[in-house]
Design an enzyme around this catalytic site. Structure first.
Site, PDB file in Angstrom:
ATOM      1  N   PHE A 146      40.302  32.373  17.990  1.00  0.00           N
ATOM      2  CA  PHE A 146      39.872  32.638  19.371  1.00  0.00           C
ATOM      3  C   PHE A 146      39.100  33.947  19.384  1.00  0.00           C
ATOM      4  O   PHE A 146      39.644  35.004  19.084  1.00  0.00           O
ATOM      5  CB  PHE A 146      41.031  32.713  20.368  1.00  0.00           C
ATOM      6  CG  PHE A 146      40.522  32.950  21.767  1.00  0.00           C
ATOM      7  CD1 PHE A 146      40.090  31.895  22.558  1.00  0.00           C
ATOM      8  CD2 PHE A 146      40.407  34.242  22.277  1.00  0.00           C
ATOM      9  CE1 PHE A 146      39.552  32.110  23.828  1.00  0.00           C
ATOM     10  CE2 PHE A 146      39.869  34.467  23.550  1.00  0.00           C
ATOM     11  CZ  PHE A 146      39.443  33.400  24.324  1.00  0.00           C
ATOM     12  N   ASP A 233      38.364  41.139  14.199  1.00  0.00           N
ATOM     13  CA  ASP A 233      38.436  41.052  15.660  1.00  0.00           C
ATOM     14  C   ASP A 233      39.826  41.527  16.072  1.00  0.00           C
ATOM     15  O   ASP A 233      40.795  40.773  16.022  1.00  0.00           O
ATOM     16  CB  ASP A 233      38.183  39.616  16.123  1.00  0.00           C
ATOM     17  CG  ASP A 233      38.254  39.485  17.650  1.00  0.00           C
ATOM     18  OD1 ASP A 233      38.699  40.449  18.317  1.00  0.00           O
ATOM     19  OD2 ASP A 233      37.884  38.416  18.175  1.00  0.00           O
ATOM     20  N   LYS A 274      39.942  44.791  25.394  1.00  0.00           N
ATOM     21  CA  LYS A 274      41.236  44.788  26.081  1.00  0.00           C
ATOM     22  C   LYS A 274      41.847  46.190  26.253  1.00  0.00           C
ATOM     23  O   LYS A 274      41.413  46.933  27.124  1.00  0.00           O
ATOM     24  CB  LYS A 274      42.181  43.809  25.383  1.00  0.00           C
ATOM     25  CG  LYS A 274      41.664  42.364  25.550  1.00  0.00           C
ATOM     26  CD  LYS A 274      42.668  41.295  25.195  1.00  0.00           C
ATOM     27  CE  LYS A 274      42.146  39.928  25.627  1.00  0.00           C
ATOM     28  NZ  LYS A 274      41.955  38.979  24.555  1.00  0.00           N
TER      29      LYS A 274
END
Ligand SMILES: *Cc1c(COP(=O)(O)O)cnc(C)c1O
Length: 426
Positions: A146, A233, A274
């Site tokens: 993802f 990531d 985030k």
């Protein structure tokens, strides 16, 4: 209806259903306030937040230091665009580069944008530094990844819901099994046109899959041997979530805020988002050393809001909180308690198959099919009992509270989780 009218939960849900695109399926709870590890719904009921906005709110809701930085900067200067310099961006770039141990930073806003940025940098590096023929570069990715929702990113997803009817897809990606070094070796040897390997240090959305010990370091070494960039990531795993400043850190202690891991697991390109803002503002970034970052020149890439003064102020404050409050150490310690307690519970309860994770990024596997509603129904009961969590992939429930939690609160939450599931099994 006036903007300031108070809504009931039911009214708020009805408004979203009627006027909003149905691109999410939220748990039925309407939140109106947050502080630290808690959130409150519009009727005033208090909950422990065990999602933390997919690990964006690691520093806790409305952290006063982050809110101060944001409001002060909002009153001073919010946006200049990159057509002009501003007096916050350079300070932030220096601060964050040194904090994570890289030469340079490229500022963006969302995680998906930062992933896109990393892919563009990797391709340009492949043509201009590695010497791959134009339009031939390939990037290795993992199954069940993802990385966000843009057209290019979903092109290399294998989630049918995220992909179907969004084609034609972007070419140039090679998919291998996650946590499989043989497949990586084979892919690296399959062609001279490999630019990069893009990987999540733990697959969060897929259901908190932690790779085997040593996987990341071995993968990085293989990439080095093939002159291929290792792109991590860490949008979800980064910023102390997994008990280390970064999940790609080795076994360093994180006493040192400059901890960026043992060198062999240091990515060539690091993607953050985030919690880079503590959930206060959309802030993402790509970090790399000069040889890689220098391929980007004026006009190659950008964003009107990327690197704006509010984002810069917020991110610096958010990173200071992580270091000052030793959130990595806290996540490491509380995570062990959480997994130990839940592992014991699994032995006495048939509904929970296993618990896995690292730091405070954990998940339980419910003993039912992926298509069943059991995990969702458990999350509804957890909500009723004052704790908010959400299933990922049907039968998996992720538990990721803010990292500012203390041990007493964690133990109270473990009790809520185990009693709820025990009652559910009856
Ligand atoms: C959430 C996430 C993204 C996308 O971030 P957005 O801000 O939602 O675009 C990318 N990669 C990982 C690993 C994520 O968890």
């Amino acid at each position: 209806m006036a903007v300031l009218d108070k809504l009931t939960s039911q009214q708020a849900i009805e408004l979203e259903n009627k006027y909003g695109a149905h691109n999410y399926h939220p748990l039925p709870v309407v939140l109106s306030r947050g502080e630290g590890v808690h959130v409150w719904d519009v009727e005033g009921k208090k909950y422990y937040d065990f999602l933390s906005a997919y690990s964006a709110v690691n520093q806790g809701h409305c952290h006063p230091k982050i809110v101060d930085a944001m409001t002060n900067q909002a009153k001073t200067l919010s946006l200049t665009s990159r057509a002009f310099y501003n007096d916050m961006l350079g300070k932030y770039e220096k601060f964050a580069s040194e904090y994570f141990g890289f030469d340079k930073l490229l500022p963006m806003n969302t995680g998906a944008e930062a992933v896109e940025t990393a892919l563009k940098i990797a391709r340009k590096w492949a043509y201009e530094v590695k010497g791959i023929d134009e339009n031939k570069a390939e990037i290795i990715v993992c199954e069940n990844n993802f990385h966000g929702r843009t057209t290019t990113i979903i092109s290399f997803s294998n989630d049918p819901v995220a992909r179907k009817n969004f084609g034609p897809y972007t070419k140039g990606f090679l998919k291998i099994e996650y946590d499989n070094l043989q497949e990586l070796q084979k892919a690296l040897e399959s062609s001279n046109n490999i630019a990069a390997f893009l990987v999540e240090p733990i697959q969060g959305e897929a259901g908190v899959y932690v790779p085997s010990e040593g996987y990341l370091a071995a993968a990085k070494k293989m990439c080095e041997e093939h002159n291929v960039l290792f792109i991590a990531d860490e949008v979800q795993t980064g910023i102390a979530r997994t008990g280390r400043l970064l999940a790609t850190c080795g076994n360093c202690s994180c006493e040192d805020k400059n901890c960026s891991g043992s060198p062999e697991v240091k990515p060539n390109i690091l993607i953050l988002g985030k919690a880079l803002s503590g959930g206060a503002y959309p802030v993402s970034a790509v970090l790399a050393n000069e040889v890689v970052m220098n391929v980007i020149r004026p006009g190659n890439h950008g964003s009107t809001f990327g690197g704006n003064p509010i984002a810069a102020a917020v991110a610096m404050a958010a990173l200071e909180v992580v270091a000052d409050e030793k959130l990595a150490i806290n996540a490491d310690r509380l995570g062990k308690i959480f997994r130990d307690e839940l592992t014991e519970f699994c032995k006495t309860n048939d509904l929970v198959k296993s618990v896995r994770g690292k730091g405070l990024l954990n998940a339980i596997l419910i003993n039912d099919t992926e298509e069943s509603d059991t995990a969702w129904d458990i999350c509804i009961k957890l909500r009723d009992n004052g704790l908010l969590a959400k299933p990922t992939h049907g039968n998996i429930i992720r538990f990721a509270p803010p990292l500012v939690m203390n041990e007493e609160q964690l133990r109270e939450c473990i009790a809520i989780i185990t009693t709820t599931i025990s009652d559910f099994s009856k």
